[in-house]
Structures are given as structure tokens and as C-alpha cells.
Design an enzyme around this catalytic site. Structure first.
Site, PDB file in Angstrom:
ATOM      1  N   LYS A  83      -0.044  -4.586   5.640  1.00 45.75           N
ATOM      2  CA  LYS A  83      -1.015  -3.219   5.684  1.00 45.75           C
ATOM      3  C   LYS A  83      -0.609  -2.150   6.347  1.00 45.75           C
ATOM      4  O   LYS A  83      -1.001  -1.073   5.583  1.00 45.75           O
ATOM      5  CB  LYS A  83      -2.171  -3.684   6.203  1.00 45.75           C
ATOM      6  CG  LYS A  83      -3.253  -5.004   5.650  1.00 45.75           C
ATOM      7  CD  LYS A  83      -4.607  -5.152   6.224  1.00 45.75           C
ATOM      8  CE  LYS A  83      -5.122  -6.059   5.592  1.00 45.75           C
ATOM      9  NZ  LYS A  83      -6.656  -6.415   5.964  1.00 45.75           N
ATOM     10  N   ASP A 135     -11.971  -2.350   3.645  1.00 47.07           N
ATOM     11  CA  ASP A 135     -12.566  -3.587   4.459  1.00 47.07           C
ATOM     12  C   ASP A 135     -13.821  -2.895   5.118  1.00 47.07           C
ATOM     13  O   ASP A 135     -14.814  -3.784   5.283  1.00 47.07           O
ATOM     14  CB  ASP A 135     -11.689  -3.634   5.708  1.00 47.07           C
ATOM     15  CG  ASP A 135     -10.624  -4.671   5.225  1.00 47.07           C
ATOM     16  OD1 ASP A 135     -10.894  -5.528   4.273  1.00 47.07           O
ATOM     17  OD2 ASP A 135      -9.514  -4.787   5.852  1.00 47.07           O
TER      18      ASP A 135
END
Ligand code: ATR
Length: 281
Positions: free
Chosen positions: A71, A107
Site C-alpha cells: 500500500k 478504507d
């Protein structure tokens, strides 16, 4: 001429545990979209080569998801990042826009949308003081802090075993957040409206501190981003003490929505059938 089927990916290392192919596969089937979503396992080195191929058009993907441990590398390697990715410091969703490879982070959206589904009263009311307690100041905590600030919490108390990590996040995310050491979390829960576990404690039923959730404000909510088990020890303890709870599984489902819409052009829905299918998958 018929358009070629669109293809999206999820990559990470390892990747075989990822539920994302099941989630996107469910939506592709249900929405009768001619597309594919596939898991691509890559090494660290392979990941940067893969991004270079996406940029050059050699890899024929609309975009995809990036998970652990890529990420942060994705954040560095995309052509453009949106404001959310900038603040969270990690990219979990890649898509193409005007010939560029763009990175975002879904997220925070997934966290908030899950609570909107399960406990819609979680959002603070403007003008009424509201306090959130966040346990854990690792990578996953950043998206949660972003979502809580966006939702408008007046105060966010951030507790972590390593105080310096919490202090660093408080510095970065601004005045709403105050950092504390983990042992003081019991004190922090008094009159708080929301408790969020973002640490890895409780994963696979590992022990968690025994907290006095009963001291939270009337109508308080506890949630956990750990979803193995679905009802973690934090949630079990909170529920026993009369606190409303929301498990974290829906965050995984909701965070997938914006990516699917980017790649396949339709905004999919998170339904009970999807949840049951993925839970049993
Ligand atoms: P992630 O990206 O999933 O958040 P991480 O960056 O390793 O993973 O962070 C894990 C979080 O769980 C951290 O807040 C960590 O506390 P430290 O910053 O002190 O390491 C917390 N954590 C992990 N194991 C813990 C334990 N045994 N006791 C207390 N906190 C723990």
C-alpha cells in the site's frame, strides 16, 4: 464491435487469503457485467514492475486493489494521488483517469459506510460534544482517524502501546486528536460516545485489556476493525456491558465499492446476501 471485457486485479503478498475476488466476483455475476477480477501475487520487486507495465499499457487492467505489503509502495508509484490517499499515506485502490494511473484510499469510506449501515446513530450531532476513543496507532489507524475527523467528532483520544506512534499521528492529524499511552484507556472511555479498536489485539481470539465500557456515555457504540473472529473480545465485553456493537466485516465489503465503480462503471451495493456469501466463502 463488442467491447473487450474489463479486467481488474488485487495484488499483495501473500494474496490467496484475500476475500476481494469473491466480493467483486459476486458483483460481476449479479450485475451481469462482462468483466474479470483476479488475484495477482507479486514480490516487492515484481510490484514496481507491475505498476510500470500498468503505466505503459502493457498490462491490460482497468485498475485494481493493493493490499499488504504494497500500500505504501503504491502510494509512491502512482502518477497521481487524491487528497484522501495523501492524508492516509497509503493507496489501496488504483484506477485510470485521462491516461494517468491514480491512487486513492477507500478504507475511511468503508469504515464510515459500515457504521452507517449497522449503527447509523454513530455520527455526531453538530453542536453536541462528542468523543471517540481509538485504540491502536498503526497503519490501519490512519484511515479511521480520517473518517472520525470527517464525521465531526469534537475530541478523539488515541491510545497506543508505543506512545510516540500515537503522538506522531496526533501531530499529523491536528488538534482534535490527543495521544495517550495504552494503560490509560480505561480513564478515556468515561463518557465517550464511540470506541474503535484499530490494533491487532483480539485477532484470532488473542487476549485484550478488560475495559470498563459501562462508563461510556448513554447510547455509546463499540466497533472493531478486526473481524477474525467477527465478535472480538473487545466487542463481546462491550456488549456484555450494555454497549451497542458493530463488527468490522462490513468495512471490508464497503471499501470495495468505489473501486468496482471506477473499473466497471456501476456502483454496486453491499447487501445481506453479499455479506452472508463472503462470510461463508
Ligand atoms: P496495522 O497496519 O494493521 O495497523 P501495525 O502498523 O503493525 O499494523 O499496528 C498494529 C497496532 O496494534 C499498533 O497500534 C500496535 O501497537 P504499537 O504501535 O505499540 O506496536 C498494536 N499492537 C500490536 N500488538 C500489541 C500488543 N500486544 N499490545 C498492545 N498493542 C499492540
Amino acid at each position: 464491435m463488442k467491447n473487450a471485457p474489463k479486467i481488474a486485479f488485487v495484488t499483495g503478498f501473500p494474496i490467496k487469503q484475500s476475500k476481494s475476488p469473491l466480493i467483486h466476483g459476486f458483483w460481476l455475476d449479479n450485475l451481469k457485467i462482462d468483466g474479470t477480477y483476479r488475484a495477482v501475487e507479486l514480490t516487492e520487486d515484481g510490484f514496481s514492475k507491475f505498476i510500470a507495465q500498468l503505466k505503459s499499457g502493457d498490462a491490460n487492467f482497468e485498475g485494481g486493489n493493493v493490499t499488504m505489503p504494497f500500500k505504501e509502495a503504491a502510494f509512491q508509484l502512482v502518477d497521481e494521488r487524491d487528497a484522501i490517499a495523501e492524508k492516509i499515506g497509503a493507496v489501496n485502490t488504483i484506477y485510470r483517469k485521462e491516461g494517468k494511473l491514480c491512487g486513492t484510499n477507500t478504507d475511511a469510506y468503508g469504515f464510515a459506510a459500515n457504521l452507517d449501515d449497522l449503527v447509523p446513530q454513530w455520527r455526531p450531532k453538530p453542536e453536541i460534544f462528542s468523543k471517540a476513543v481509538v485504540f491502536g496507532a498503526g497503519g490501519a489507524s490512519r484511515a479511521i482517524l480520517y473518517a472520525l475527523i470527517e464525521a465531526g467528532f469534537s475530541e478523539i483520544a488515541l491510545y497506543n502501546r508505543t506512545l510516540s506512534r500515537a503522538e506522531k499521528l496526533a501531530d499529523e492529524f491536528g488538534d482534535t486528536i490527543t495521544a495517550y499511552k495504552m494503560d490509560d484507556v480505561g480513564e478515556g472511555l468515561k463518557e465517550a460516545n464511540l470506541f474503535v479498536n484499530t490494533s491487532s489485539l483480539g485477532m484470532h481470539d488473542t487476549p485484550v485489556p478488560d475495559l470498563n465500557f459501562a462508563s461510556m456515555a448513554d447510547g455509546a457504540i463499540a466497533t472493531d476493525i478486526v473481524y477474525h473472529p467477527l465478535k472480538t473480545k473487545f466487542l463481546e465485553n462491550a456488549e456484555k456491558q450494555g454497549i451497542a456493537i458493530a463488527d468490522g466485516f462490513g468495512m471490508l465489503l464497503h471499501q470495495a465499492v468505489p473501486g468496482f465503480e471506477h473499473w466497471f462503471g456501476v456502483r454496486p451495493e453491499v447487501t445481506k446476501t453479499l455479506r452472508d456469501t463472503i462470510l461463508n466463502g
